[in-house]
Motif scaffolding. Sequence first.
Motif, PDB file in Angstrom:
ATOM      1  N   ARG A 133       5.657  -4.413  14.807  1.00  0.00           N
ATOM      2  CA  ARG A 133       6.087  -5.597  14.058  1.00  0.00           C
ATOM      3  C   ARG A 133       6.195  -5.269  12.565  1.00  0.00           C
ATOM      4  N   ALA A 134       5.216  -4.519  12.050  1.00  0.00           N
ATOM      5  CA  ALA A 134       5.195  -4.194  10.620  1.00  0.00           C
ATOM      6  C   ALA A 134       6.414  -3.351  10.252  1.00  0.00           C
ATOM      7  N   ARG A 135       6.741  -2.376  11.097  1.00  0.00           N
ATOM      8  CA  ARG A 135       7.925  -1.557  10.811  1.00  0.00           C
ATOM      9  C   ARG A 135       9.174  -2.422  10.780  1.00  0.00           C
ATOM     10  N   ALA A 136       9.289  -3.323  11.748  1.00  0.00           N
ATOM     11  CA  ALA A 136      10.475  -4.198  11.807  1.00  0.00           C
ATOM     12  C   ALA A 136      10.528  -5.105  10.572  1.00  0.00           C
ATOM     13  N   LEU A 137       9.382  -5.628  10.166  1.00  0.00           N
ATOM     14  CA  LEU A 137       9.364  -6.537   9.006  1.00  0.00           C
ATOM     15  C   LEU A 137       9.691  -5.799   7.718  1.00  0.00           C
ATOM     16  N   LEU A 138       9.131  -4.593   7.567  1.00  0.00           N
ATOM     17  CA  LEU A 138       9.411  -3.840   6.339  1.00  0.00           C
ATOM     18  C   LEU A 138      10.880  -3.419   6.299  1.00  0.00           C
ATOM     19  N   GLN A 139      11.436  -3.147   7.459  1.00  0.00           N
ATOM     20  CA  GLN A 139      12.869  -2.853   7.509  1.00  0.00           C
ATOM     21  C   GLN A 139      13.665  -4.091   7.097  1.00  0.00           C
ATOM     22  N   VAL A 141      12.885  -6.501   5.145  1.00  0.00           N
ATOM     23  CA  VAL A 141      12.858  -6.794   3.706  1.00  0.00           C
ATOM     24  C   VAL A 141      13.410  -5.621   2.883  1.00  0.00           C
ATOM     25  N   GLY A 142      14.041  -4.669   3.579  1.00  0.00           N
ATOM     26  CA  GLY A 142      14.732  -3.581   2.890  1.00  0.00           C
ATOM     27  C   GLY A 142      13.840  -2.441   2.446  1.00  0.00           C
ATOM     28  N   LEU A 143      12.696  -2.271   3.106  1.00  0.00           N
ATOM     29  CA  LEU A 143      11.740  -1.250   2.667  1.00  0.00           C
ATOM     30  C   LEU A 143      11.361  -0.286   3.798  1.00  0.00           C
ATOM     31  N   ALA A 144      12.306  -0.010   4.687  1.00  0.00           N
ATOM     32  CA  ALA A 144      12.019   0.882   5.818  1.00  0.00           C
ATOM     33  C   ALA A 144      11.561   2.256   5.342  1.00  0.00           C
ATOM     34  N   ASP A 145      12.009   2.652   4.142  1.00  0.00           N
ATOM     35  CA  ASP A 145      11.667   3.987   3.641  1.00  0.00           C
ATOM     36  C   ASP A 145      10.418   3.974   2.760  1.00  0.00           C
ATOM     37  N   LYS A 146       9.715   2.845   2.697  1.00  0.00           N
ATOM     38  CA  LYS A 146       8.553   2.742   1.797  1.00  0.00           C
ATOM     39  C   LYS A 146       7.239   2.471   2.539  1.00  0.00           C
ATOM     40  N   LEU A 147       7.221   2.712   3.814  1.00  0.00           N
ATOM     41  CA  LEU A 147       6.020   2.414   4.609  1.00  0.00           C
ATOM     42  C   LEU A 147       4.763   3.028   4.027  1.00  0.00           C
ATOM     43  N   ASP A 148       4.879   4.262   3.545  1.00  0.00           N
ATOM     44  CA  ASP A 148       3.694   4.993   3.102  1.00  0.00           C
ATOM     45  C   ASP A 148       3.472   4.926   1.599  1.00  0.00           C
ATOM     46  N   ALA A 149       4.255   4.088   0.933  1.00  0.00           N
ATOM     47  CA  ALA A 149       4.103   3.971  -0.522  1.00  0.00           C
ATOM     48  C   ALA A 149       2.943   3.031  -0.859  1.00  0.00           C
ATOM     49  N   TYR A 150       2.227   3.352  -1.923  1.00  0.00           N
ATOM     50  CA  TYR A 150       1.171   2.472  -2.430  1.00  0.00           C
ATOM     51  C   TYR A 150       1.805   1.488  -3.419  1.00  0.00           C
ATOM     52  N   PRO A 151       1.172   0.317  -3.617  1.00  0.00           N
ATOM     53  CA  PRO A 151       1.749  -0.681  -4.519  1.00  0.00           C
ATOM     54  C   PRO A 151       2.153  -0.126  -5.883  1.00  0.00           C
ATOM     55  N   ASN A 152       1.324   0.771  -6.463  1.00  0.00           N
ATOM     56  CA  ASN A 152       1.672   1.262  -7.807  1.00  0.00           C
ATOM     57  C   ASN A 152       2.857   2.233  -7.796  1.00  0.00           C
ATOM     58  N   GLN A 153       3.343   2.570  -6.609  1.00  0.00           N
ATOM     59  CA  GLN A 153       4.557   3.394  -6.516  1.00  0.00           C
ATOM     60  C   GLN A 153       5.793   2.537  -6.268  1.00  0.00           C
ATOM     61  N   LEU A 154       5.610   1.228  -6.264  1.00  0.00           N
ATOM     62  CA  LEU A 154       6.715   0.317  -5.959  1.00  0.00           C
ATOM     63  C   LEU A 154       7.018  -0.571  -7.165  1.00  0.00           C
ATOM     64  N   SER A 155       8.278  -1.002  -7.279  1.00  0.00           N
ATOM     65  CA  SER A 155       8.630  -1.965  -8.334  1.00  0.00           C
ATOM     66  C   SER A 155       8.026  -3.321  -7.970  1.00  0.00           C
ATOM     67  N   GLY A 156       8.024  -4.223  -8.945  1.00  0.00           N
ATOM     68  CA  GLY A 156       7.513  -5.570  -8.686  1.00  0.00           C
ATOM     69  C   GLY A 156       8.261  -6.256  -7.544  1.00  0.00           C
ATOM     70  N   GLY A 157       9.571  -6.078  -7.553  1.00  0.00           N
ATOM     71  CA  GLY A 157      10.372  -6.721  -6.506  1.00  0.00           C
ATOM     72  C   GLY A 157      10.061  -6.154  -5.125  1.00  0.00           C
TER      73      GLY A 157
END
Length: 225
Positions: A133-139, A141-157
Amino acid sequence: MKASSGVMVSAEGVRKSYGLFEALRGVDLTVATGEVLCLIGPSGSGKSTFLRCINHLEKVDAGRLEVDGELVGYREHNGRLYELRDREVCTKRAKIGMVFQRFNLFPHMTAFENVTLAPVSVKGESKAVVAERARALLQRVGLADKLDAYPNQLSGGQQQRVAIARALAMQPKLMLFDEPTSALDPELVGDVLEVMRGLAEEGMTMVVVTHEMGFAREVGDTLAF
Ligand code: ADP
């Protein structure tokens, strides 16, 4: 217990004070199932307080507030109200997703871990089911390639879109958004609103505190506070 009869949120004469200051002076409104209600109004007019009352982060002083046909925070028995225990409040709150202005992701967890945590630890769902479910949801919201990113590696959006996926992972019947784009740089607002627009189109019931007049006009019914 009343049947939900197509009404997701119903408020009648809801009041809330902080000391002598009345933040909510008798709020009356209903949100139909599948409706998107945008709350608009000046800072300090009680919009955020009202959202917090809906999921019982704040206690109502007077009036009646119901979600999906059930009183928020109280059980009614022979015409008297009894306050629910913390555990019962948590069970009900788990059915309501909330997205905050400042994302509030767990900083030491990846996007994937942020999204999978609550369904496994709070609802006791199977890890495999939740992972899928998490993979499908992250996909979604347009973040399929960011599964392993930590919050500080991501933009606010991107963080806010993880926060939306995290709320959706609990499979809520109602989503609350408290100024979800106010902390974002202007160029990052569009992607978040796009995700919210998609949710609305799929029939999610939403209450949104926002200053985005375009979004409110296009997607929601608006209510001035
Ligand atoms: P809005 O979301 O419309 O900006 P809020 O619901 O955040 O408004 O706040 C409404 C009013 O209640 C504000 O004047 C605020 O200062 C006050 N308020 C909100 N939360 C608290 C609190 N926990 N304690 C005391 N006052 C509060």
